[in-house]
Design a protein around this motif. Structure first.
Motif, PDB file in Angstrom:
ATOM      1  N   PRO A   1      -4.775   0.090   4.368  1.00 24.55           N
ATOM      2  CA  PRO A   1      -3.969   1.357   4.876  1.00 24.55           C
ATOM      3  C   PRO A   1      -5.597   1.661   5.852  1.00 24.55           C
ATOM      4  O   PRO A   1      -4.921   2.242   6.669  1.00 24.55           O
ATOM      5  CB  PRO A   1      -4.103   2.360   3.793  1.00 24.55           C
TER       6      PRO A   1
ATOM      7  N   ASN B   1       0.951  -4.002  -1.690  1.00 23.10           N
ATOM      8  CA  ASN B   1      -0.116  -3.760  -2.532  1.00 23.10           C
ATOM      9  C   ASN B   1      -0.117  -2.750  -3.546  1.00 23.10           C
ATOM     10  O   ASN B   1      -1.347  -3.460  -4.261  1.00 23.10           O
ATOM     11  CB  ASN B   1      -1.846  -3.344  -1.250  1.00 23.10           C
ATOM     12  N   ALA B   2       0.188  -3.232  -4.337  1.00 21.81           N
ATOM     13  CA  ALA B   2       1.540  -3.107  -5.458  1.00 21.81           C
ATOM     14  C   ALA B   2       0.744  -3.631  -6.358  1.00 21.81           C
ATOM     15  O   ALA B   2       0.291  -2.931  -8.166  1.00 21.81           O
ATOM     16  CB  ALA B   2       3.078  -2.606  -5.761  1.00 21.81           C
TER      17      ALA B   2
ATOM     18  N   TYR C   1       2.293   5.608   0.617  1.00 21.05           N
ATOM     19  CA  TYR C   1       1.161   5.319  -0.577  1.00 21.05           C
ATOM     20  C   TYR C   1       1.172   7.090  -0.764  1.00 21.05           C
ATOM     21  O   TYR C   1       0.546   7.783  -0.570  1.00 21.05           O
ATOM     22  CB  TYR C   1      -0.288   5.766   0.492  1.00 21.05           C
TER      23      TYR C   1
ATOM     24  N   THR D   1      -6.128  -2.717  -6.091  1.00 25.70           N
ATOM     25  CA  THR D   1      -5.298  -2.600  -5.361  1.00 25.70           C
ATOM     26  C   THR D   1      -5.601  -2.759  -4.031  1.00 25.70           C
ATOM     27  O   THR D   1      -6.208  -3.462  -3.662  1.00 25.70           O
ATOM     28  CB  THR D   1      -3.817  -1.948  -5.422  1.00 25.70           C
ATOM     29  N   ILE D   2      -5.924  -0.976  -3.316  1.00 22.08           N
ATOM     30  CA  ILE D   2      -6.202  -1.399  -2.408  1.00 22.08           C
ATOM     31  C   ILE D   2      -8.022  -1.341  -2.397  1.00 22.08           C
ATOM     32  O   ILE D   2      -8.670  -1.713  -2.902  1.00 22.08           O
ATOM     33  CB  ILE D   2      -6.028  -0.508  -1.122  1.00 22.08           C
TER      34      ILE D   2
ATOM     35  N   THR E   1       1.175  -1.514   3.502  1.00 23.68           N
ATOM     36  CA  THR E   1       2.188  -0.965   2.640  1.00 23.68           C
ATOM     37  C   THR E   1       1.352  -0.230   1.422  1.00 23.68           C
ATOM     38  O   THR E   1       0.983  -1.320   0.452  1.00 23.68           O
ATOM     39  CB  THR E   1       3.633  -0.469   2.677  1.00 23.68           C
ATOM     40  N   ARG E   2       1.987   0.768   0.743  1.00 23.99           N
ATOM     41  CA  ARG E   2       2.231   0.632  -1.011  1.00 23.99           C
ATOM     42  C   ARG E   2       2.791  -0.594  -1.479  1.00 23.99           C
ATOM     43  O   ARG E   2       2.450  -1.453  -2.468  1.00 23.99           O
ATOM     44  CB  ARG E   2       2.357   2.164  -1.178  1.00 23.99           C
TER      45      ARG E   2
ATOM     46  N   ASP F   1       0.535   8.700  -3.597  1.00 23.27           N
ATOM     47  CA  ASP F   1      -0.141   8.829  -4.169  1.00 23.27           C
ATOM     48  C   ASP F   1      -1.674   9.018  -3.702  1.00 23.27           C
ATOM     49  O   ASP F   1      -2.722   9.267  -4.357  1.00 23.27           O
ATOM     50  CB  ASP F   1      -0.411   7.722  -5.433  1.00 23.27           C
TER      51      ASP F   1
ATOM     52  N   ASN G   1       0.874   8.417   3.819  1.00 25.21           N
ATOM     53  CA  ASN G   1       1.739   9.332   3.145  1.00 25.21           C
ATOM     54  C   ASN G   1       2.924   8.136   3.609  1.00 25.21           C
ATOM     55  O   ASN G   1       4.238   7.596   2.468  1.00 25.21           O
ATOM     56  CB  ASN G   1       1.756   9.930   2.689  1.00 25.21           C
TER      57      ASN G   1
END
Ligand SMILES: Cc1cc2nc3c(=O)[nH]c(=O)nc-3n(C[C@H](O)[C@H](O)[C@H](O)COP(=O)(O)O)c2cc1C
Length: 613
Positions: free
Chosen positions: A356, A483-484, A291, A130-131, A479-480, A293, A286
């Motif tokens: 990120p 990038n999911a 993110y 992902t990232i 953002t998460r 996770d 976060n």
């Protein structure tokens, strides 16, 4: 040696979402670089037979726009484009550097070298699902091998810069591909950096005449006219100090002074995102970017350089360098240390890169610029401390990144995504279009225009405008949520011959270890994929992106040219002997059949990128 827990982890890989895999059990994969003779042989043969070099089609080579100058000055040295590979897997082997250059890179931050040059890196070591995450500790070559790789790369670039067939695809209006700069990178403590072996490496980079003369004889027939070429001997006289992996803060000062005084270098200090402070970083990653996770590793912050000391140091080192007629700079940033909650790679800690990190590095730049009025060489501040950048740069944000005033923007994670080195030229084309649209013809005029716009919009400088934008609401690219998306999967077990032929294993491999050959009559699939085992360090990146269930680096025919390496490894493999014969082994009873197929594929010269071996 592989540990039991590692074997367990790679077995877990098969269970892990979208990371199906075959265990890399039994041996590790040290790199065995290809000789200059073979690399040049491949260049000539591949160009003639398939219109590509190291698997990069000429359509992906970068040719400067005659109207727009993307060049910049790096500590007084001219580079024809403002991008290049960041220290990492794309700047380690000679062919990687050539590929990055063909794509338009003109500033190369070479892979970090250090005194501990026989470390074993655990595998897999790259996770770009992902990232970006990695556990790649250091260079995987010895200091001597690294020097040879950089010299080979430089010689290849000197030859290709004059070789008509390539020139046609890369030359600007002055008939040349424009200048490039090699920037060394070393780590991680004063004792190591002042060790005679590291000193010898630096001296060898400053004057590579001896190594060049040794390599001249390897230049093969199609390029024989270049054997007496006056190759560039001064490979590099700038250096980026990696302050990662526990580089003691108090030593950053001593190392920088040592490099300036002892080696007469312009020095850039690569800073870590930890400078922003734990709470700040945690809340951006976060809370702001979502993110949940990601577990930022708090202990890493205490060990690293602290903000206030960092501010003092930048001023002091800039004064020190200037007093000795040198330039000083900072680079933002190295990766962020996080706990390895994914457990796909076998270490407790992993290093975060990509989108990120871009937010962190840009925020750090704005914060440093505020704390050091008039010091940084960016618009609105107009000092003389150079600023280079590496953090989540790609096609969509290259222009915005450069508008902040950073020189160069180097890239790692984005080049590990499908398309690989082929992603570079489109970045430069998009940047060219942006500059052209603004009515300017070069980077510095364009930046000045962008700075005026930023002021008109109420910002002090372009950097503040960029940070306000990327930290505003709903900026998906960082953002998460944005990038999911996981790489595509198909429900099919990967076989040695025949697959969906997506080409991803070729393009995501920074070492160009994969190549393809047109299928034989009656064979399944259009293309067959093979891997140069000696160039594959089993980083895991092809496994991440291969849509099928299996690890291409282990499943596809693994070719060897060195008999000792072949016999020293386990698992399937095919030794290509210099007399053209192939010796093969497989894990089952298909050895004779598979060897015949590999030999026939390699003989099919029309579709084979390899020269006669
Ligand atoms: C696989 C990998 C290996 C890296 N190796 C190094 C290194 O040897 N030295 C260094 O200073 N940075 C290293 N980096 C950090 C990059 O140079 C770069 O600063 C960072 O990845 C942020 O850029 P990106 O977001 O474009 O990846 C590495 C990064 C990755 C992903």
């Amino acid at each position: 040696m592989l540990t039991d827990s590692y074997v367990g982890l790679v077995t877990q890989r098969a269970l892990h979402t979208n990371h199906p895999g075959h265990a890399h059990v039994g041996d590790t994969a040290p790199l065995t670089p290809m000789s200059l003779r073979l690399l040049l042989g491949r260049v000539a043969h591949e160009f003639e037979s398939r219109n590509r070099i190291f698997d990069l089609p000429t359509g992906r080579f970068w040719r400067p726009d005659p109207e727009i100058d993307l060049g910049f000055s790096f500590a007084g040295r001219r580079a024809a484009s403002p991008i290049g590979p960041a220290a990492g897997p794309h700047s380690q082997l000679a062919q990687n550097i050539v590929l990055a250059w063909l794509g338009g890179s003109r500033l190369f931050e070479l892979k970090t070298v250090q005194i501990l040059d026989e470390l074993e890196i655990a595998r897999p070591c790259i996770d770009m699902q992902t990232i970006g995450y990695n556990i790649e500790w250091s260079q995987e070559l010895t200091l001597g091998q690294s020097l040879t790789e950089y010299v080979k790369a430089s010689m290849l670039l000197d030859i290709l810069s004059q070789w008509e067939p390539v020139l046609e695809h890369v030359a600007g209006t002055d008939g040349t591909p424009g200048p490039h700069v090699f920037d060394m990178s070393v780590g991680y403590d004063l004792a190591g950096i002042s060790n005679p072996r590291v000193a010898e490496f630096i001296v060898g980079m400053r004057d590579a005449t001896a190594e060049i003369d040794r390599l001249r004889a390897e230049i093969p027939e199609p390029f024989a006219e270049y054997r007496d070429l006056e190759f560039s001997a001064g490979l590099s006289d700038t250096l980026t100090l990696s302050t990662f992996h526990g580089c003691p803060p108090e030593e950053i000062e001593q190392i920088t002074k040592h490099l300036i005084d002892e080696h007469d270098l312009d020095v850039i200090v690569k800073l870590n995102p930890t400078l922003l402070g734990y709470e700040n970083v945690r809340s951006i990653v976060n809370d702001e970017l979502g993110y949940h996770d990601v577990e930022v590793k708090e202990s890493a912050f205490a060990e690293d350089l602290q903000f206030d000391r960092g501010i003092e140091l930048i001023g002091e080192l800039n004064d020190f360098a200037k007093a000795r007629g040198h330039r000083f700079g900072i680079k933002l940033t190295n990766t962020l240390v996080v706990n390895n909650t994914k457990q796909w790679m076998p270490e407790d800690t992993m290093y975060l890169s990509g989108p990120p990190l871009h937010v962190l590095a840009s925020t750090l730049l704005a914060t440093l610029a505020d704390a050091l009025p008039g010091a940084l060489a960016i618009p609105g501040h107009d000092g003389d401390v150079m600023v280079s950048f590496s953090a989540g740069v790609g096609k969509d944000n290259l222009a915005e990144t450069l508008a902040m005033g950073v020189n160069p923007a180097t890239i790692c994670s984005d080049l590990l995504k499908p398309g690989g080195y082929g992603r570079l030229a489109p970045m430069l084309k998009a940047l060219t279009a942006t500059v052209a649209e603004s009515g300017t013809t070069n980077l510095s005029d364009w930046r000045a225009a962008r700075q005026r716009e930023a002021i008109a919009a109420g910002h002090r400088a372009t950097v503040d405008q960029h940070v306000a934008f990327i930290r505003g609401d709903g900026i998906d690219p960082y953002t998460r949520a944005g990038n999911a998306k996981l790489p595509r999967e198909v429900d099919n077990e990967l076989q040695m011959f025949g697959c969906v032929a997506c080409n991803f294993c070729i393009t995501v491999c920074p070492n160009d270890a994969f190549f393809s050959i047109s299928s034989l009559d009656g064979q399944e699939g259009r293309q067959q994929y093979l891997v140069w085992s000696e160039l594959c360090n089993e980083c895991g990146n092809c496994m991440t992106f291969c849509p099928e269930d299996g690890d291409p680096a282990m499943v596809k025919p693994r070719l060897f040219t060195d008999e000792a390496v072949f016999t020293g490894r386990t698992g399937q493999g095919f030794l290509l002997r210099s007399d053209g014969t192939v010796v093969g082994r497989t894990d089952d009873d298909s050895s004779a059949e598979a060897t015949t197929v590999v030999a026939r594929l390699l003989q099919s010269t029309a579709g084979n990128p390899l020269p006669n071996m």
